[in-house]
Design an enzyme around this catalytic site. Structure first.
Site, short mmCIF file in Angstrom:
data_model
loop_
_atom_site.label_atom_id
_atom_site.label_comp_id
_atom_site.label_asym_id
_atom_site.label_seq_id
_atom_site.Cartn_x
_atom_site.Cartn_y
_atom_site.Cartn_z
N TYR A 144 -38.72 -30.33 -6.23
CA TYR A 144 -39.55 -31.23 -7.04
C TYR A 144 -41.04 -31.10 -6.71
O TYR A 144 -41.89 -31.52 -7.48
CB TYR A 144 -39.12 -32.69 -6.87
CG TYR A 144 -37.77 -33.01 -7.49
CD1 TYR A 144 -37.03 -32.03 -8.14
CD2 TYR A 144 -37.24 -34.27 -7.42
CE1 TYR A 144 -35.80 -32.30 -8.68
CE2 TYR A 144 -35.99 -34.55 -7.97
CZ TYR A 144 -35.29 -33.56 -8.60
OH TYR A 144 -34.06 -33.83 -9.14
N LYS A 194 -26.26 -25.45 -0.42
CA LYS A 194 -25.68 -24.35 -1.22
C LYS A 194 -25.94 -23.07 -0.44
O LYS A 194 -26.53 -22.10 -0.94
CB LYS A 194 -26.33 -24.35 -2.61
CG LYS A 194 -25.68 -23.45 -3.63
CD LYS A 194 -24.33 -23.91 -4.12
CE LYS A 194 -23.72 -22.87 -5.04
NZ LYS A 194 -22.31 -23.10 -5.34
N ASP A 227 -21.36 -28.05 -4.81
CA ASP A 227 -20.37 -28.12 -5.91
C ASP A 227 -19.09 -28.79 -5.41
O ASP A 227 -18.51 -29.65 -6.11
CB ASP A 227 -20.09 -26.73 -6.50
CG ASP A 227 -20.03 -25.62 -5.46
OD1 ASP A 227 -20.34 -25.89 -4.27
OD2 ASP A 227 -19.65 -24.50 -5.81
N ASP A 251 -30.52 -36.21 -5.63
CA ASP A 251 -30.78 -36.92 -6.89
C ASP A 251 -29.48 -36.94 -7.72
O ASP A 251 -29.04 -37.98 -8.21
CB ASP A 251 -31.89 -36.18 -7.65
CG ASP A 251 -32.45 -36.98 -8.80
OD1 ASP A 251 -32.03 -38.13 -8.98
OD2 ASP A 251 -33.33 -36.45 -9.51
N ASP A 255 -26.55 -40.19 -8.12
CA ASP A 255 -26.22 -40.77 -9.43
C ASP A 255 -24.72 -40.64 -9.71
O ASP A 255 -24.12 -41.54 -10.31
CB ASP A 255 -27.03 -40.11 -10.56
CG ASP A 255 -28.33 -40.86 -10.82
OD1 ASP A 255 -28.84 -41.50 -9.88
OD2 ASP A 255 -28.83 -40.81 -11.97
#
Ligand code: NAD
Length: 364
Positions: A144, A194, A227, A251, A255
């Site tokens: 970000y 990852k 994942d 993020d 959620d």
């Protein structure tokens, strides 16, 4: 003896931000009146409200107030009225700037599913009941904020790019926050990355492991690919205690975790790391229900519960959490959570129910 005084900057923002902030302040006032400390409020505009007033989503004077406060409570920012704006003029950019200026590099998002909410989840009640996890999301680095970023022509088409970048100190400090919290909880950290594909994740994994081996070997640590973590959160959320991850993965995962309890309107957050903590519900400004006394105030109210914890007022914080559980156990539900057999209440009624539960707790 002088009473302890805390200076709180209130940034209600846009949409349902002012609706839920109002109720969170009522809860803070009640906590203070029973606990012997004093709260001074300083309300300031942020996001769309600040754009309308001062053509800037985070005016310098507001930022200065925030950095000089003991804590900041934010409602939510954004909405269709400001959707045409771009770059630094967008309401959300004010929020990103605020987090960065406060040095709030760790975002804590607790998710718990008490018995009273297990049937609100889109997942099977027996799969989510008893979930009690904490997502620690790195907040001021990663993709970000990474440079270079851009969008530019390339031959007869365009290309656009962002950069996911982390340094050793950035990973080290957020890993320590996660291990510290795990020490106060069930002593287990899952670090999500990852690393099978991303070089930046390989550094993430190495640094988290190093911090663990050096200073937190009494805490269980496992590494999980993002994942798989997304799948495990849905399949068996009870396996998690503390999850630590980077800005982008955090993020998305937080959620996804939000759905476990059935509504975004339940989830509080704290952004910490600097001198001043920033406390805000996870949800956005929900323009579809703004100003209708329909919003669920629980996320904002639990956010001030976290604020009280950080100010060292643990008893008052416990009263807030108790009040929320009492109200939910008694069947009070705002529209987002209301099913057959529940009592449908407005934003202000939900807050009053919570305050009743708090009062009983604090008098008891
Ligand atoms: P949202 O969180 O505002 O709303 C998503 C859905 O959840 C909507 O149906 C909404 O009615 C519902 N909802 C959210 N909070 C609720 C609550 N407390 N009680 C009951 N229902 C609730 O997300 P969105 O619709 O994607 O975004 C709306 C605006 O908010 C956009 O401008 C977005 O940029 C902004 N936003 C701001 C923040 C923030 O300020 N931290 C976070 C996310 C989105």
């Amino acid at each position: 003896m002088n009473k302890k005084t805390y200076n709180i900057v209130l940034l209600p923002g846009d949409g349902i931000g002012p609706d839920v902030t109002r109720e969170a302040v009522a809860v803070l006032d009640l906590a203070a009146s029973h606990s012997g400390f004093v709260l001074n409020y300083d309300e300031q505009p942020v996001g769309g409200a600040a754009i309308d007033q001062q053509n800037n989503p985070l005016p310098d004077a507001v930022l200065e107030r925030c950095t000089g406060a003991d804590s900041v409570l934010l409602g939510a920012v954004g909405g269709p009225k400001w959707d045409h704006l771009t770059g630094a003029m967008r309401p959300e950019s004010g929020l990103l700037k605020l987090r960065k200026a406060l040095g709030a590099f760790a975002n804590l998002r607790p998710v718990s599913v008490p018995d009273s909410l297990a049937d609100a989840s889109p997942l099977r009640a027996d799969a989510v009941r008893g979930t009690d996890l904490l997502v620690v999301r790195e907040l001021t680095g990663g993709i970000y904020f990474g440079e270079p970023r851009g969008r530019e022509p390339e031959g007869d088409h365009e290309k656009a790019y962002n950069t996911m970048v982390y340094t050793t100190p950035e990973i080290d400090r957020v890993a320590r926050v996660a291990f510290d919290w795990a020490g106060k909880r069930r002593r287990s950290v899952t670090s999500v990355d990852k690393a099978n594909v991303l070089v930046v994740s390989q550094l993430w994994r190495d640094v988290v492991q190093h911090v663990h081996d050096k200073d937190f070997s009494n805490i269980a640590l496992q590494h999980m690919y993002v994942d798989n973590a997304a799948m495990q959160l849905v399949l068996n959320p009870r396996q998690f205690d503390v999850i630590v991850t980077g800005n982008l993965f955090g993020d998305i995962l937080s959620d996804a975790a939000a759905t476990l309890g059935g509504s975004l309107g339940l989830l509080p957050s704290a952004s910490v790391g600097g001198k001043v903590g920033l406390f805000e519900p996870v949800h956005g400004s929900a323009p579809d229900i703004a100003g209708q006394d329909k919003a669920n105030p629980v996320a904002a109210i639990l956010s001030v519960g976290m604020m009280l914890d950080f100010l060292g007022e643990e008893k008052a914080a416990e009263a807030v959490r108790h009040g929320v559980h009492e109200a939910l156990d008694a069947g009070a539900r705002t529209a987002d959570l209301c099913r057959e057999g529940h009592r449908r209440v407005s934003t202000s009624e939900m807050s009053q129910e919570i305050q009743r539960g708090m009062t009983a707790f604090m008098k008891g």
